[in-house]
Design an enzyme around this catalytic site. Structure first.
Site, PDB file in Angstrom:
ATOM      1  N   PHE A 402       0.813  -1.230   0.000  1.00 63.42           N
ATOM      2  CA  PHE A 402       0.000   0.000   0.000  1.00 63.42           C
ATOM      3  C   PHE A 402       0.845   1.278   0.000  1.00 63.42           C
ATOM      4  O   PHE A 402       2.046   1.223   0.132  1.00 63.42           O
ATOM      5  CB  PHE A 402      -1.095  -0.001   1.067  1.00 63.42           C
ATOM      6  CG  PHE A 402      -0.697  -0.184   2.500  1.00 63.42           C
ATOM      7  CD1 PHE A 402       0.585  -0.002   2.952  1.00 63.42           C
ATOM      8  CD2 PHE A 402      -1.676  -0.529   3.440  1.00 63.42           C
ATOM      9  CE1 PHE A 402       0.915  -0.143   4.274  1.00 63.42           C
ATOM     10  CE2 PHE A 402      -1.368  -0.673   4.779  1.00 63.42           C
ATOM     11  CZ  PHE A 402      -0.072  -0.482   5.178  1.00 63.42           C
ATOM     12  N   GLU A 403       0.157   2.401  -0.192  1.00 63.48           N
ATOM     13  CA  GLU A 403       0.781   3.714  -0.433  1.00 63.48           C
ATOM     14  C   GLU A 403       1.585   3.709  -1.739  1.00 63.48           C
ATOM     15  O   GLU A 403       2.598   4.400  -1.871  1.00 63.48           O
ATOM     16  CB  GLU A 403       1.692   4.130   0.728  1.00 63.48           C
ATOM     17  CG  GLU A 403       1.066   4.050   2.100  1.00 63.48           C
ATOM     18  CD  GLU A 403       0.029   5.119   2.353  1.00 63.48           C
ATOM     19  OE1 GLU A 403      -0.507   5.666   1.372  1.00 63.48           O
ATOM     20  OE2 GLU A 403      -0.252   5.396   3.518  1.00 63.48           O
TER      21      GLU A 403
END
Length: 587
Positions: A402-403
């Site tokens: 994620f990110e």
């Protein structure tokens, strides 16, 4: 934009040498910053880890209760401006807290998503009215925040979103339709920053409250790890959002999404350092207590090798994280803004974009490496739920996804430098400068400085060679782009470790362990730099040109291998004496 000092200009660590006195290190933390970090550590030990089983099984209300208790301690308010009930502090202060909260991956994700990507769109892009309405309650934890960008068909390709926003006939609301996927805190959050395309074209950010008509939620996702956190779909069916809840202006959502992700990537990476340090402590304790063949595991060379390498990786990412935090804070302190949105946003969110991606990739990969090695040291016990590494390994995995996946971030690092080069913000040399390797009898840290000078020059030359070879098709050569980014990341971490050690020595500290950690890091890094350089050169040149280029690469990376066995054994012995990473580098 106004010129900044070189050490505060994004990516310029590749162009110049940095004075160690200009670099912030963990040893520079103030008494107040240490007290804030200690407060978070005590809370985790007393309130969170004592309820670990209940949290992992999502006992109703428990995670939210602990989240609000953290708010009562003021730890959600660190980066909220004082005029809106916050403490007005920066990344340096928040880094120590993130490191402590992330010792339990799921709980760290809950708090990090709230204070970072959840609250920061309002903090940095909101109108005065939006800030006044939401920030004081977000700062105390009365409200929890979330960030909604990904969709079923658009993860890495975030701007390919299908969620639409249409202005109502009376002009008072936007009607949002679509589904957002993998939303952290969705089960508990009160306020969501949702990205949608107005009229199907203009990416725009909206503040959406949980109770707005047309907002509903999917069931909890059954995840591999971070089971303490909530992850659900956010479903928007003619969701009525007041027009005054548009953030930054219609069509300005991309600026918000990507600049918020810069800070989100930094915070994720910085937090991962705390998880890594916790795993090193756990592994060291077990290695000292567990006996085989009549000896503690820690007395065996291959276990010492693991402990030494784990410590070196943590030292590098820890040094790089605080260096980046202070540089972000310094650019933010200039007050300079970029008028690409309404209101304009701080330059500090964009300037260190490359460094933020470096922190995200390297810290998440260090955490995964350290956690895996901790599990390996535990042997068969490590594969059971009785010991911490099993849960920590599951929790660590998501950080590489994620990110922005680590692959996307690798593409982002080099492509961002190239975009800045095209705008005249980042000069790329076209020919090698005069380079003289360190003398064979130079002291070890001088040899590190020398090879880093060569590595910087080599990474820039390779970028120029690749751009010349592939032209406007360069971005499609993802393996080449990623190899250059890997070199850039190696250089940033190696240099951060070196500068921290140099600074400690300049202040008269006994930095023998820091020196060993820096040397162990550099010794391994050189071979990786050589391999990445060879990958790029073989893809861009052939024949005699390839041979000449490889010879230049070897000259720029001149390095005499150390007796790394002895270096690692010294690090491991010291670690076993003191028991944990902070004490290892603190003595």
């Amino acid at each position: 934009m106004k010129p900044l000092p070189s050490h505060l200009t994004g990516g310029h660590f590749l162009l110049t040498e940095t004075d160690p006195s200009l670099v912030f290190t963990p040893e520079d933390l103030s008494t107040e910053e240490r007290q804030i970090m200690d407060s978070a550590e005590k809370f985790m030990d007393k309130e969170v880890f004592t309820r670990l089983e209940a949290l992992e099984h999502q006992e109703p209300g428990l995670a939210v209760k602990l989240f609000k208790q953290i708010g009562e301690l003021g730890l959600h308010a660190l980066e909220v401006p004082e005029e809106y009930g916050g403490l007005g502090l920066g990344k340096i202060a928040s880094t120590g807290v993130a490191q402590q909260l992330s010792r339990l991956g799921g709980f760290g994700v809950t708090c990090g998503a709230h204070t970072g990507i959840g609250s920061m769109p309002t903090t940095y892009f909101g109108t005065a009215a939006q800030k006044q309405k939401y920030l004081p309650r977000l700062a105390t934890g009365e409200l929890m925040a979330a960030y909604c960008l990904s969709e079923t068909g658009s993860g890495s390709d975030a701007l390919g979103m299908k969620t639409k926003a249409t202005l109502s006939a009376d002009g008072k609301h936007y009607l949002l339709n679509g589904t957002k996927m993998w939303i952290t805190n969705a089960g508990w959050a009160d306020v969501f920053t949702v990205f949608a395309k107005v009229d199907g074209e203009h990416v725009t950010a909206f503040l959406v409250e949980r109770t707005f008509p047309g907002v509903s939620f999917g069931k909890e996702e059954h995840k591999l790890g971070i089971k303490t956190s909530s992850t659900r779909r956010v479903i928007l069916e003619n969701a009525e959002v007041p027009v005054e809840n548009v953030i930054g202006g219609v069509g300005k959502g991309a600026y918000i999404a990507f600049n918020i992700l810069n800070f989100g990537r930094y915070s994720l990476g910085a937090g991962a350092v705390g998880g890594s340090a916790d795993m090193l402590r756990t592994a060291t304790k077990y290695a000292m207590e567990r006996h085989q063949f009549g000896r503690p595991l820690a007395s065996f060379g291959l276990i010492q090798q693991k402990l030494g390498d784990m410590a070196a990786r943590i030292f590098a990412v820890d040094s790089a994280a605080y260096r980046t935090a202070a540089n972000i804070d310094a650019v933010m302190a200039t007050g300079e803004t970029m008028d690409l949105t309404n209101p304009p946003f701080p330059r500090g969110m964009e300037e260190m974009a490359v460094e933020c991606s470096i922190i995200k990739v390297t810290c998440s990969e260090a955490l995964y490496y350290v956690t895996d090695e901790a599990l390996q040291i535990h042997g068969g016990y490590g594969f059971t739920e009785e010991f911490t590494p099993a849960r920590a390994s599951r929790d660590a995995r998501i950080n590489r996804i994620f990110e922005g996946t680590n692959e996307i971030n690798r593409l982002f690092i080099t492509s961002t430098l190239l975009r800045r080069a095209q705008k005249g913000r980042f000069p790329i040399p076209t020919a090698p400068e005069k380079f003289v390797p360190a003398a064979t009898d130079a002291e070890p840290l001088q040899k590190v400085e020398s090879v880093l000078r060569g590595a910087k020059q080599l990474s820039l030359l390779l970028t120029g060679i690749a751009v010349k070879k592939f032209g406007d098709k360069f971005a499609e050569q993802q393996e080449v782009v990623a190899a250059i980014s890997d070199m850039v990341m190696e250089i940033y971490l190696d240099e951060s470790a070196l500068l921290r050690t140099r600074k400690a020595l300049s202040k008269g500290r006994s930095a023998g362990t820091m020196t060993d950690l820096t040397l162990a890091l550099m010794n391994d890094s050189v071979s990786r730099l050589e391999q990445r350089a060879a990958t790029v050169l073989a893809a861009c040149t052939d024949g005699e040109e390839l041979q000449r280029s490889l010879e230049l690469s070897r000259r720029l990376l001149t390095w005499t291998p150390l007796n790394l066995i002895e270096v690692r054994r010294r690090i491991a012995a010291r670690l076993c004496d003191v028991g944990n990473y902070p004490a290892l580098v603190g003595g």
